[in-house]
Design a protein around this motif. Structure first.
Motif, PDB file in Angstrom:
ATOM      1  N   ALA A  94       0.832  -1.206   0.000  1.00 48.59           N
ATOM      2  CA  ALA A  94       0.000   0.000   0.000  1.00 48.59           C
ATOM      3  C   ALA A  94       0.867   1.257   0.000  1.00 48.59           C
ATOM      4  O   ALA A  94       0.572   2.227  -0.709  1.00 48.59           O
ATOM      5  N   VAL A  95       1.930   1.243   0.776  1.00 48.00           N
ATOM      6  CA  VAL A  95       2.837   2.389   0.787  1.00 48.00           C
ATOM      7  C   VAL A  95       3.472   2.569  -0.584  1.00 48.00           C
ATOM      8  O   VAL A  95       3.568   3.686  -1.109  1.00 48.00           O
ATOM      9  N   GLU A 132       9.479   4.689   8.075  1.00 46.94           N
ATOM     10  CA  GLU A 132      10.670   4.010   7.554  1.00 46.94           C
ATOM     11  C   GLU A 132      10.521   3.723   6.065  1.00 46.94           C
ATOM     12  O   GLU A 132      11.443   3.966   5.271  1.00 46.94           O
ATOM     13  N   LEU A 133       9.357   3.210   5.659  1.00 42.81           N
ATOM     14  CA  LEU A 133       9.129   2.911   4.248  1.00 42.81           C
ATOM     15  C   LEU A 133       9.169   4.173   3.399  1.00 42.81           C
ATOM     16  O   LEU A 133       9.594   4.139   2.241  1.00 42.81           O
ATOM     17  N   CYS A 134       8.727   5.286   3.980  1.00 40.82           N
ATOM     18  CA  CYS A 134       8.734   6.566   3.259  1.00 40.82           C
ATOM     19  C   CYS A 134      10.065   7.293   3.371  1.00 40.82           C
ATOM     20  O   CYS A 134      10.226   8.396   2.823  1.00 40.82           O
ATOM     21  N   GLN A 135      11.002   6.682   4.105  1.00 36.79           N
ATOM     22  CA  GLN A 135      12.335   7.263   4.315  1.00 36.79           C
ATOM     23  C   GLN A 135      12.255   8.630   4.996  1.00 36.79           C
ATOM     24  O   GLN A 135      13.007   9.558   4.676  1.00 36.79           O
ATOM     25  N   THR A 136      11.318   8.738   5.952  1.00 36.82           N
ATOM     26  CA  THR A 136      11.189   9.963   6.746  1.00 36.82           C
ATOM     27  C   THR A 136      11.104   9.614   8.234  1.00 36.82           C
ATOM     28  O   THR A 136      10.247  10.152   8.947  1.00 36.82           O
ATOM     29  N   PRO A 137      11.973   8.738   8.748  1.00 37.78           N
ATOM     30  CA  PRO A 137      11.863   8.351  10.162  1.00 37.78           C
ATOM     31  C   PRO A 137      12.076   9.534  11.086  1.00 37.78           C
ATOM     32  O   PRO A 137      12.973  10.349  10.879  1.00 37.78           O
ATOM     33  N   VAL A 275      -4.767   9.854  11.740  1.00 33.68           N
ATOM     34  CA  VAL A 275      -4.105  10.407  10.560  1.00 33.68           C
ATOM     35  C   VAL A 275      -2.622  10.556  10.868  1.00 33.68           C
ATOM     36  O   VAL A 275      -2.258  11.064  11.932  1.00 33.68           O
ATOM     37  N   THR A 276      -1.764  10.107   9.967  1.00 32.06           N
ATOM     38  CA  THR A 276      -0.330  10.282  10.157  1.00 32.06           C
ATOM     39  C   THR A 276       0.141  11.499   9.374  1.00 32.06           C
ATOM     40  O   THR A 276       0.086  11.509   8.139  1.00 32.06           O
ATOM     41  N   LEU A 277       0.588  12.504  10.095  1.00 30.95           N
ATOM     42  CA  LEU A 277       1.161  13.693   9.474  1.00 30.95           C
ATOM     43  C   LEU A 277       2.675  13.523   9.352  1.00 30.95           C
ATOM     44  O   LEU A 277       3.278  12.688  10.019  1.00 30.95           O
ATOM     45  N   GLY A 278       3.280  14.346   8.497  1.00 26.96           N
ATOM     46  CA  GLY A 278       4.730  14.322   8.357  1.00 26.96           C
ATOM     47  C   GLY A 278       5.257  13.325   7.349  1.00 26.96           C
ATOM     48  O   GLY A 278       6.470  13.162   7.217  1.00 26.96           O
ATOM     49  N   LEU A 279       4.357  12.656   6.625  1.00 29.11           N
ATOM     50  CA  LEU A 279       4.758  11.707   5.588  1.00 29.11           C
ATOM     51  C   LEU A 279       4.544  12.332   4.207  1.00 29.11           C
ATOM     52  O   LEU A 279       3.714  13.226   4.051  1.00 29.11           O
ATOM     53  N   PRO A 280       5.232  11.822   3.186  1.00 25.42           N
ATOM     54  CA  PRO A 280       4.958  12.303   1.825  1.00 25.42           C
ATOM     55  C   PRO A 280       3.672  11.722   1.253  1.00 25.42           C
ATOM     56  O   PRO A 280       3.278  12.087   0.145  1.00 25.42           O
ATOM     57  N   ILE A 281       3.027  10.818   1.971  1.00 26.00           N
ATOM     58  CA  ILE A 281       1.771  10.207   1.543  1.00 26.00           C
ATOM     59  C   ILE A 281       0.697  10.497   2.572  1.00 26.00           C
ATOM     60  O   ILE A 281       0.977  10.918   3.691  1.00 26.00           O
ATOM     61  N   ILE A 282      -0.557  10.249   2.181  1.00 21.87           N
ATOM     62  CA  ILE A 282      -1.678  10.369   3.105  1.00 21.87           C
ATOM     63  C   ILE A 282      -2.021   8.991   3.631  1.00 21.87           C
ATOM     64  O   ILE A 282      -2.222   8.045   2.863  1.00 21.87           O
ATOM     65  N   ARG A 283      -2.088   8.887   4.948  1.00 18.27           N
ATOM     66  CA  ARG A 283      -2.482   7.629   5.584  1.00 18.27           C
ATOM     67  C   ARG A 283      -3.494   7.908   6.688  1.00 18.27           C
ATOM     68  O   ARG A 283      -3.292   8.765   7.534  1.00 18.27           O
TER      69      ARG A 283
END
Length: 323
Positions: A94-95, A132-137, A275-283
């Motif tokens: 999904a990511v 981690e998957l988005c490389q923004t830990p 909602v997870t903020l701070g990612l390059p995607i919306i989750r």
């Protein structure tokens, strides 16, 4: 197109997924499920697909599924670590689809931390794995949103004594910056108002009941004000969630997990969304767990998952307009 993860196959995830498809199949928003079709095919019509884009033509008459086989047949209410790899792989796919832009947003069904960690999953839950998957830990922030309230716990899944130790001026500033940016970009709030809870009773009462407000929280708020943010606090947590108080801010930033989640779940349990903020995607995710005790009994309330799917679509559209 939205993408929905499998979640734990022995949990309420299959039944709430089926119920939400029944509710949304005609009006949308449409979504594609990544998981084992056998979890759903006795409940609703399903259609295996190869490409995410094929889901749009399928959704009105069957739930489009990107097949991901389980290692063992699930028994409802009985979590099985043999299926942990499938649970984790559904999230990873999904990511990948969302990062590539094929999916506009992802929604995660609930997982059992005990099950996946027992299979070698080293994260405390979804959020840090997504980062981690988005490389923004380290950039991820958890926001809980409901019709009545939005809250952000600044410290999250740690013991209360550790939360107090972790709390710092820098952590408050970094969290607030991420929250403000997320509210502008994804929620369409151009000038977000951030309210901060105190840590101690009566927000410390000028140091009589603790000095964290003076030494940690107030310096952070002063920095944020200097950056042009609209902030208030530190506010006594026992009065900042009244109807009048809530009308004065867009989000409440709380110093530890239960300080924010108790009022959120009291007010909006059935429709709360993570909602997870701070990612390059919306989750997004429903704001509840696996509920193994009622799994397979058709007792689960699907409204939080429905709210998570609807909010994911709204946030994706807002982000598109912002861009």
């Amino acid at each position: 197109m939205l993408v929905l993860t499998q979640g734990d196959p022995a949990s309420i995830a299959p039944e709430i997924t089926a119920a939400v498809w029944q509710k949304l199949r005609q009006s949308g928003p449409a979504f594609v499920y990544i998981g084992d079709p056998s979890l759903l095919e006795r409940r609703i019509p399903v259609q295996p697909i190869r490409y995410l884009a094929d889901g749009a033509d399928v959704f009105s008459h069957a739930l489009p599924v990107i097949p991901l086989p389980l290692a063992a047949p699930p028994a409802m209410g009985e979590p099985d670590r043999r299926n942990a790899a499938s649970v984790i792989e559904s999230i990873r796919q999904a990511v990948e689809l969302t990062l590539s832009g094929e999916a506009s947003a992802m929604i995660t069904n609930p997982i059992s931390k005990d099950v996946v960690q027992g299979a070698g999953f080293r994260h405390p839950g979804h959020t840090s794995y997504l980062a981690e998957l988005c490389q923004t830990p380290g950039d991820e922030v958890m926001l809980l949103a409901g019709p009545s309230l939005k809250v952000v716990p600044i410290t999250v899944h740690v013991a209360l004594r550790n939360a107090i130790t972790q709390l710092s001026t820098d952590l408050i500033i970094r969290t607030a910056r991420t929250v403000a940016a997320g509210l502008r970009r994804d929620f369409g709030i151009p000038h977000p108002r951030l309210a901060f809870a105190g840590l101690n009773p009566h927000a410390g009462e000028h140091g009589l009941m603790g000095d964290e407000e003076q030494n940690i929280i107030i310096p952070a708020l002063n920095t944020l004000r200097q950056e042009g943010m609209t902030v208030s606090g530190p506010l006594p947590a026992d009065t900042m969630f009244t109807p009048h108080a809530r009308s004065q801010y867009d989000v409440a930033l709380c110093m530890y997990h239960d300080q924010g989640l108790i009022p959120l779940k009291t007010l909006d349990m059935a429709e709360g969304v993570n909602v997870t903020l701070g990612l390059p995607i919306i989750r997004t995710s429903p704001d509840h767990g696996t509920a193994f005790d009622i799994a397979g009994q058709n007792k689960a309330d699907p409204r939080s998952l429905e709210a998570a799917i609807r909010l994911a679509a709204t946030l994706a559209e807002n982000r598109r307009k912002h861009a």
